[in-house]
Design a protein around this motif. Structure first.
Motif, PDB file in Angstrom:
ATOM      1  N   MET A 151       0.852  -1.203   0.248  1.00  0.00           N
ATOM      2  CA  MET A 151      -0.026   0.001  -0.214  1.00  0.00           C
ATOM      3  C   MET A 151       0.859   1.061  -0.059  1.00  0.00           C
ATOM      4  O   MET A 151       1.849   1.252   0.812  1.00  0.00           O
ATOM      5  N   ARG A 152       0.487   2.288  -0.751  1.00  0.00           N
ATOM      6  CA  ARG A 152       1.394   3.411  -0.963  1.00  0.00           C
ATOM      7  C   ARG A 152       1.352   4.191   0.103  1.00  0.00           C
ATOM      8  O   ARG A 152       2.496   4.759   0.564  1.00  0.00           O
ATOM      9  N   ALA A 153       0.018   4.578   0.780  1.00  0.00           N
ATOM     10  CA  ALA A 153       0.186   5.223   2.052  1.00  0.00           C
ATOM     11  C   ALA A 153       1.167   4.951   3.147  1.00  0.00           C
ATOM     12  O   ALA A 153       1.820   5.554   3.860  1.00  0.00           O
ATOM     13  N   ALA A 154       1.166   3.464   3.157  1.00  0.00           N
ATOM     14  CA  ALA A 154       2.088   3.042   4.287  1.00  0.00           C
ATOM     15  C   ALA A 154       3.413   3.103   3.908  1.00  0.00           C
ATOM     16  O   ALA A 154       4.390   3.333   4.989  1.00  0.00           O
ATOM     17  N   ARG A 155       3.767   2.994   2.571  1.00  0.00           N
ATOM     18  CA  ARG A 155       5.136   3.141   2.280  1.00  0.00           C
ATOM     19  C   ARG A 155       5.618   4.690   2.418  1.00  0.00           C
ATOM     20  O   ARG A 155       6.920   4.945   2.802  1.00  0.00           O
ATOM     21  N   LEU A 156       4.742   5.518   2.045  1.00  0.00           N
ATOM     22  CA  LEU A 156       5.170   7.018   2.333  1.00  0.00           C
ATOM     23  C   LEU A 156       5.412   7.337   3.702  1.00  0.00           C
ATOM     24  O   LEU A 156       6.324   8.016   4.060  1.00  0.00           O
ATOM     25  N   ILE A 157       4.430   6.837   4.636  1.00  0.00           N
ATOM     26  CA  ILE A 157       4.708   7.101   5.999  1.00  0.00           C
ATOM     27  C   ILE A 157       5.844   6.534   6.529  1.00  0.00           C
ATOM     28  O   ILE A 157       6.905   7.078   7.056  1.00  0.00           O
ATOM     29  N   ARG A 158       6.295   5.198   6.059  1.00  0.00           N
ATOM     30  CA  ARG A 158       7.535   4.665   6.471  1.00  0.00           C
ATOM     31  C   ARG A 158       8.822   5.242   5.861  1.00  0.00           C
ATOM     32  O   ARG A 158       9.665   5.428   6.523  1.00  0.00           O
ATOM     33  N   ALA A 183      19.059   4.319  -3.426  1.00  0.00           N
ATOM     34  CA  ALA A 183      19.359   2.842  -3.427  1.00  0.00           C
ATOM     35  C   ALA A 183      19.076   2.467  -1.711  1.00  0.00           C
ATOM     36  O   ALA A 183      18.535   1.456  -1.725  1.00  0.00           O
ATOM     37  N   GLU A 184      19.426   3.099  -0.907  1.00  0.00           N
ATOM     38  CA  GLU A 184      19.144   2.747   0.607  1.00  0.00           C
ATOM     39  C   GLU A 184      17.621   2.822   0.818  1.00  0.00           C
ATOM     40  O   GLU A 184      17.124   1.959   1.357  1.00  0.00           O
ATOM     41  N   LEU A 185      16.860   3.896   0.568  1.00  0.00           N
ATOM     42  CA  LEU A 185      15.525   3.849   0.572  1.00  0.00           C
ATOM     43  C   LEU A 185      14.925   2.777  -0.340  1.00  0.00           C
ATOM     44  O   LEU A 185      14.016   2.190   0.408  1.00  0.00           O
ATOM     45  N   ALA A 186      15.199   2.621  -1.368  1.00  0.00           N
ATOM     46  CA  ALA A 186      14.675   1.550  -2.386  1.00  0.00           C
ATOM     47  C   ALA A 186      14.837   0.064  -1.712  1.00  0.00           C
ATOM     48  O   ALA A 186      13.902  -0.546  -1.460  1.00  0.00           O
ATOM     49  N   GLY A 187      16.064  -0.051  -1.077  1.00  0.00           N
ATOM     50  CA  GLY A 187      16.338  -1.390  -0.339  1.00  0.00           C
ATOM     51  C   GLY A 187      15.344  -1.502   1.002  1.00  0.00           C
ATOM     52  O   GLY A 187      14.750  -2.612   1.041  1.00  0.00           O
ATOM     53  N   GLU A 188      15.205  -0.338   1.674  1.00  0.00           N
ATOM     54  CA  GLU A 188      14.556  -0.697   2.893  1.00  0.00           C
ATOM     55  C   GLU A 188      13.084  -0.650   2.560  1.00  0.00           C
ATOM     56  O   GLU A 188      12.434  -1.414   3.317  1.00  0.00           O
ATOM     57  N   LEU A 189      12.430   0.051   1.670  1.00  0.00           N
ATOM     58  CA  LEU A 189      11.091   0.084   1.315  1.00  0.00           C
ATOM     59  C   LEU A 189      10.477  -1.148   0.305  1.00  0.00           C
ATOM     60  O   LEU A 189       9.712  -1.315  -0.164  1.00  0.00           O
ATOM     61  N   GLY A 190      11.642  -1.651  -0.365  1.00  0.00           N
ATOM     62  CA  GLY A 190      11.369  -2.964  -1.239  1.00  0.00           C
ATOM     63  C   GLY A 190      10.721  -2.440  -2.620  1.00  0.00           C
ATOM     64  O   GLY A 190       9.881  -3.015  -3.151  1.00  0.00           O
ATOM     65  N   ASP A 193       7.779   8.833  -4.898  1.00  0.00           N
ATOM     66  CA  ASP A 193       7.251   9.031  -3.577  1.00  0.00           C
ATOM     67  C   ASP A 193       7.718  10.316  -3.067  1.00  0.00           C
ATOM     68  O   ASP A 193       7.006  10.957  -2.306  1.00  0.00           O
ATOM     69  N   ALA A 194       9.224  10.429  -3.187  1.00  0.00           N
ATOM     70  CA  ALA A 194       9.660  11.829  -2.672  1.00  0.00           C
ATOM     71  C   ALA A 194       8.976  12.885  -3.294  1.00  0.00           C
ATOM     72  O   ALA A 194       8.506  14.052  -2.403  1.00  0.00           O
ATOM     73  N   GLU A 195       8.564  13.061  -4.548  1.00  0.00           N
ATOM     74  CA  GLU A 195       7.726  14.213  -5.270  1.00  0.00           C
ATOM     75  C   GLU A 195       6.314  14.193  -4.489  1.00  0.00           C
ATOM     76  O   GLU A 195       6.060  15.116  -4.296  1.00  0.00           O
ATOM     77  N   ALA A 196       5.713  13.012  -4.290  1.00  0.00           N
ATOM     78  CA  ALA A 196       4.490  12.930  -3.745  1.00  0.00           C
ATOM     79  C   ALA A 196       4.321  13.713  -2.589  1.00  0.00           C
ATOM     80  O   ALA A 196       3.258  14.492  -1.856  1.00  0.00           O
ATOM     81  N   LEU A 197       5.603  13.257  -1.372  1.00  0.00           N
ATOM     82  CA  LEU A 197       5.387  13.740  -0.293  1.00  0.00           C
ATOM     83  C   LEU A 197       5.911  15.377  -0.250  1.00  0.00           C
ATOM     84  O   LEU A 197       5.032  16.050   0.592  1.00  0.00           O
ATOM     85  N   SER A 198       6.641  15.788  -1.177  1.00  0.00           N
ATOM     86  CA  SER A 198       6.724  17.113  -1.301  1.00  0.00           C
ATOM     87  C   SER A 198       5.546  17.827  -1.825  1.00  0.00           C
ATOM     88  O   SER A 198       5.300  19.086  -1.212  1.00  0.00           O
ATOM     89  N   GLU A 199       4.663  17.386  -2.880  1.00  0.00           N
ATOM     90  CA  GLU A 199       3.616  18.065  -3.118  1.00  0.00           C
ATOM     91  C   GLU A 199       2.573  18.024  -1.928  1.00  0.00           C
ATOM     92  O   GLU A 199       1.563  18.760  -1.982  1.00  0.00           O
TER      93      GLU A 199
END
Length: 65
Positions: free
Chosen positions: A1-8, A22-29, A38-44
């Motif tokens: 779920m995207r919302a959970a990933r954004l919060i994480r 790369a670190e974030l991608a590894g942690e988030l799968g 996702d960073a752009e969505a958070l910024s918006e």
């Protein structure tokens, strides 16, 4: 779920001063491209996420957030 990933992602960035895509991608799968989207969505959404390019770059939250 995207919302959970954004919060994480926000929680990860709060716990560390800077993380590479790369670190974030590894942690988030997810892929590095998904991290960028996702960073752009958070910024918006008003979460102060920014990216720095280069060897010592990565994603971070603006200080105090």
């Amino acid at each position: 779920m995207r919302a959970a990933r954004l919060i994480r992602m926000v929680l990860l960035l709060q716990s560390r001063p800077r993380m590479t895509a790369a670190e974030l991608a590894g942690e988030l799968g997810v892929s590095e491209r998904t991290v960028a989207r996702d960073a752009e969505a958070l910024s918006e959404a008003g979460i102060p996420v920014y990216a720095e390019r280069g060897r010592a770059g990565g994603y971070a939250l603006v200080g105090g957030h």
